[in-house]
Design an enzyme around this catalytic site. Structure first.
Site, PDB file in Angstrom:
ATOM      1  CE  LYS A  85      -4.186   1.340   2.458  1.00 47.23           C
ATOM      2  NZ  LYS A  85      -4.815   1.234   3.764  1.00 47.23           N
ATOM      3  CB  ILE A  86       2.349   2.959  -2.494  1.00 47.95           C
ATOM      4  CG1 ILE A  86       3.200   1.699  -2.278  1.00 47.95           C
ATOM      5  CG2 ILE A  86       3.185   4.154  -2.916  1.00 47.95           C
ATOM      6  CD1 ILE A  86       4.163   1.380  -3.370  1.00 47.95           C
TER       7      ILE A  86
END
Ligand code: E4P
Length: 216
Positions: A85-86
């Site tokens: 998750k970025i």
């Protein structure tokens, strides 16, 4: 529309998973910070992943591309099925492109507009997480962003999966399903609220009472 649980609380996740309708879990640093501070994060994440058995998004906390990629390597060493998750920042998009080129699944988070989602999809995001509650908090119609995003996806035939995130109410869940989001990641409390109906409870009570009157 698939349903994920948006939590880092193992008990909640295990209970949600035990009911058989959860396909994944999303975590973030704020959710992890609510748990016992002595907890080993790696062990917690692994237990969470084991409990759900499906999608598990783990968020990086670096703000530079190399740092994000290093963290991604570390998370993938914990379990190779992880979705990284970025955050939606320029350095994050560069990391998404690099991970996507290696077929590593990514979930771009902190999206508030359809344009941001479109850009994240073009960077190669596997999942785009559109936040609802935080938009409503500032008096902006979150459902408009969801409708815009779903419309663009239909028109353009984009492949990234749309995750409705920052869900605060059962109405959010309902409206996102109607709009065509692929996934909603839902806090445990909202999952429970969405399941509850007084007529279900009353109906069961009556059935059980009546069952005493008949011999099976
Ligand atoms: C999930 O991907 C998000 O991090 C989460 O849904 C944010 O929810 P919040 O706005 O309630 O913190």
């Amino acid at each position: 529309m698939q349903i994920y649980v948006d939590s880092a609380n193992l008990k909640e996740i295990q209970h949600a998973a035990s009911m058989g309708f959860i396909s994944g879990v999303t975590t973030n640093p704020s959710l992890l910070a609510k748990e016992d501070p002595t907890t080993n994060i790696r062990e917690l994440i692994l237990s969470i992943h084991k409990s759900v058995g499906g999608h598990t998004s783990v968020e990086v906390i670096s703000t530079d591309t190399d740092g994000m990629l290093r963290e991604a390597d570390e998370i993938l060493a914990w379990f190779p099925e992880a979705t990284i998750k970025i955050p939606f920042i320029p350095a994050g998009l560069a990391a998404v492109r690099k991970l996507s080129d290696q077929d590593i699944p990514t979930n771009v988070t902190l999206l508030f507009t359809a344009n941001q989602a479109l850009i994240a999809a073009n960077a190669g995001a596997t999942y785009v997480s559109l936040f609802l509650g935080r938009l409503d908090d500032i008096g902006t119609d979150s459902m408009q962003a969801v409708h815009d995003t779903c419309e663009i996806w239909d028109t353009q035939g984009l492949e990234s999966f749309i995750i409705a995130a920052s869900i605060r109410t059962p109405i959010h869940l309902l409206e996102c399903a109607k709009a065509g989001a692929h996934i909603a990641t839902v806090p445990y409390k909202v999952l429970m609220q969405s399941m509850k109906h007084p007529l279900t409870d009353a109906g069961l009570e009556t059935f059980l009472k009546d069952a005493q009157k008949v011999t099976m």
